[in-house]
Design an enzyme around this catalytic site. Structure first.
Site, PDB file in Angstrom:
ATOM      1  N   LYS A  75       0.845  -1.194   0.000  1.00  0.00           N
ATOM      2  CA  LYS A  75       0.000   0.000   0.000  1.00  0.00           C
ATOM      3  C   LYS A  75       0.881   1.244   0.000  1.00  0.00           C
ATOM      4  CE  LYS A  75       0.973   1.133   4.457  1.00  0.00           C
ATOM      5  NZ  LYS A  75       1.724   2.353   4.854  1.00  0.00           N
ATOM      6  N   ASP A 128      -2.403  -1.163  10.382  1.00  0.00           N
ATOM      7  CA  ASP A 128      -2.851  -1.061   8.994  1.00  0.00           C
ATOM      8  C   ASP A 128      -3.214  -2.419   8.384  1.00  0.00           C
ATOM      9  OD1 ASP A 128      -0.300  -2.060   8.847  1.00  0.00           O
ATOM     10  OD2 ASP A 128       0.474  -0.544   7.476  1.00  0.00           O
TER      11      ASP A 128
END
Length: 303
Positions: A8, A168
């Site tokens: 990401k 995350d």
């Protein structure tokens, strides 16, 4: 079962305040990228592995624990229910039994008493680069275990487990851009006004009228930034330009407004990263930034 966990980037990352629990409240936008992806296989019991023979052929079969950082490392849980094998060209310099994939199995096993498994992980994504490769591995391990053993957990329930593994991790349960608040685990879908595609994708995808930006990720060699290092010296503050307000502006206006607060501390310790960011702008990028706590940087180029 085999999956290919992605990485990401963070579009903007504001450190708002320190919390009573010692963590920090953040706001960011997570966007997935497949410029790097790991290979994760989980099989039940003594089932056949489709990846083990290739891992041994590529990385060798030396799994001696006395090696400082073997290319192929293996561990078996104390109860003997889980075996995990991790391969990485640069060497596996962590305890594989503490790998987030192993922790994902233990987390679900605690609630569902899972059968024995073998986990095979090939690490292609950079470690310590702020791209969340380890978090993605953990999230995909949860998804594979859920499917393999027909646990019937929906995405929101899986995300709850993932959030217990890392701030995350939960984002990688979903396949869409999402804003992250709290520690990063409070997620909400977000529709960007533009399309961001991986620079490795050469197809002219999307509507001709759609504004498309190519994403290129740069991982500097020899620089790893720990989260603790990134937070050192951070002064939390609520910015005048809030994340969602900036994201609604044209991408051409993001420079200087869509910021990653960690750049302030990390660039002081690693000025070469600031130089790389400037070089991305010099090469024609419309927007460039560090991802997460670094050291990876990325750039958006208008197609």
């Amino acid at each position: 079962m085999i999956a290919y966990p992605p990485v990401k980037i963070n579009l903007g990352l504001n450190v708002l305040r320190k919390r009573p629990d010692g963590f920090h409240d953040l706001e960011t936008l997570f966007v997935q990228s497949r410029q790097f992806s790991d290979t994760l296989e989980i099989v039940a019991g003594d089932d056949y592995s489709r990846t083990l023979s290739r891992l041994v052929a590529v990385y060798g079969d030396n799994v001696d624990a006395s090696d400082e950082a073997p290319a192929l490392a293996q561990g078996i849980s104390q109860d003997g229910k889980m075996m995990i094998t991790v391969a990485r060209r640069e060497g596996v310099d962590w305890d594989v039994l503490k790998d987030l994939c192993a922790k994902a199995y233990m987390l679900l096993d605690n609630d569902f008493h899972l059968p024995p498994v073998k986990i095979f992980l090939e690490k292609n994504s950079p470690v310590g680069a702020g791209l969340g490769g380890g978090s993605a591995d953990a999230a995909y391990a949860l998804k594979l275990l859920n499917e393999l053993f027909s646990l019937g957990l929906d995405d929101n329930t899986l995300a709850g487990y993932a959030a217990r593994l890392g701030s995350d991790c939960a984002f990688f349960i979903y396949d869409m851009p999402m804003t992250g608040e709290g520690r990063g685990e409070i997620l909400a879908p977000y529709e960007l006004p533009v399309k961001i595609v991986d620079g490795i994708d050469n197809e002219n995808s999307g509507d001709e009228k759609e504004e498309i930006y190519e994403l290129q990720i740069v991982v500097p060699e020899g620089i790893r930034v720990s989260t603790a290092e990134a937070y050192r010296g951070i002064v939390p503050a609520v910015p005048g330009n809030r994340l969602k307000d900036v994201l609604r502006r044209p991408v051409s206006e993001w420079r200087g407004l869509l910021v990653n607060d960690f750049e302030t501390t990390v660039f002081k310790s690693h000025p070469e990263l600031a130089a790389i960011k400037q070089s991305l702008y010099d090469s024609g990028a419309v927007y460039a930034s560090m991802s997460g706590s670094g050291s990876a940087l990325f750039a958006l180029y208008k197609r």
